[in-house]
Design an enzyme around this catalytic site. Sequence first.
Site, PDB file in Angstrom:
ATOM      1  CB  CYS A   1      -0.965   0.002   1.176  1.00  0.00           C
ATOM      2  SG  CYS A   1      -0.160  -0.231   2.764  1.00  0.00           S
TER       3      CYS A   1
ATOM      4  CG  HIS B   1      16.229  -0.247   0.013  1.00  0.00           C
ATOM      5  ND1 HIS B   1      15.535   0.827   0.538  1.00  0.00           N
ATOM      6  CD2 HIS B   1      15.322  -0.951  -0.738  1.00  0.00           C
ATOM      7  CE1 HIS B   1      14.271   0.781   0.134  1.00  0.00           C
ATOM      8  NE2 HIS B   1      14.118  -0.280  -0.630  1.00  0.00           N
TER       9      HIS B   1
END
Length: 425
Positions: free
Chosen positions: A52, A89
């Site tokens: 989302c 990351h």
Amino acid sequence: MAECQTAPLAIAGVSHHTANVTMIEAFRFADEPAFLEAARTRFPGVMLLQTCNRVEVLVEGDAAGLRAFLAEQGRKDFFVHEGPGALRHLFALASGIDSMIVGEDQIIGQLKKSLSDAQETGTASEFLETCINKAVHVGVEVRRRTLINRGSVSIGSAAVTLAEAEIGSLAGKHILVVGSGEMGLLVAQALAAKHLTAMYVANRTYKRAEILAGKIGGKAVKFNELYHYITLSDVVISCTAAPHAIIRRAELARAMKDRCWPPEGHPRPLILVDIAQPRDVEEGAGTIDGVRLYTIDDLRSVNEQTMSTRKAEADRAHGFVEAELSLFLRHLNRRTAECYLASLHTWAEEVRVRERERALSRLGAADEKTISVIDDLTRVLTKKLLTDATYSVRTSAEEGDAAAAEALVNAITKGDRIEGKPEKE
């Protein structure tokens, strides 16, 4: 020589850090299998992570290739990480450090699902699987070793917190949850402790709505009765996986008129929280009289509050991520060293066999003992001659200097010149 890379990983995409919900929605790939199929012609391995608040493409390859591919797909204004930076990351992402709601646990399952989808379409290379599995391990360990997810909230529970802040208290209210997937369950669980008068669960598949409603003591409603229950509710939280809007502006406007008393007055306010991606609520719905519409972007304030209370834990998590990254890079460097050494020793074996055969042909009809002695001699000489070179190549690669390792191998096998560093004056 086979190409040997330390960390041939590149990641590109958009997230809540630099993009709002509209930009993330525009970057999404509606047909994930088709995207993976297209990407597999360009990269040995590719994965697509769509949540989302982020869309990220992970490939076994380099940043330049990934950047060019995404440009061909009509995407722009995205971040790119490569090599150790991409691994950092990925580990931070799995640890919940990079999440909008710091410490949330859902990202672990989302990474696993993305890997499973890539495996199903045949685009998950062995290297990508290794990276994802390591990232999941790091994420689990961060949560075990720190308090980063102690009392943490998910996107779903953050939506409930936001609704409660807007309405004052949810006690005695009527709440409608639209969607019965993982996010719907998180929302419903967060609502279960709020002493509601009624909780309704709507889903296109009524059976799934019944299952979720049964888990939290709510009432399942049929999808064709959606607007009737919107009329009855104080708060609506929508979180389906539909590819298009399921709460339409025109129908919502009619439902809001039914909330008016007296009929000519203003409608009773409705808190509408849309945490779906793509969005569940049609554009413009927030302009309807009485509707207070919130999206993923409005949850940033919840993250700021949780981050302020978890900064120390996030710092500890960063430290663990860096330590695990160092260990993993050392592991990858050892693999790189073996790659270069395999090339070196393959070349040496070809030279040894060729020269052995020349020597045997000059001897003419040699007996078995002579052949064995010459074979042993060439093996020992080759091994001893390569001892120092093997050590230098392995050490260079394991210390992360792949360029030096490659230069050494090329100097021995191809006669390339090793460029020395200029002397200081």
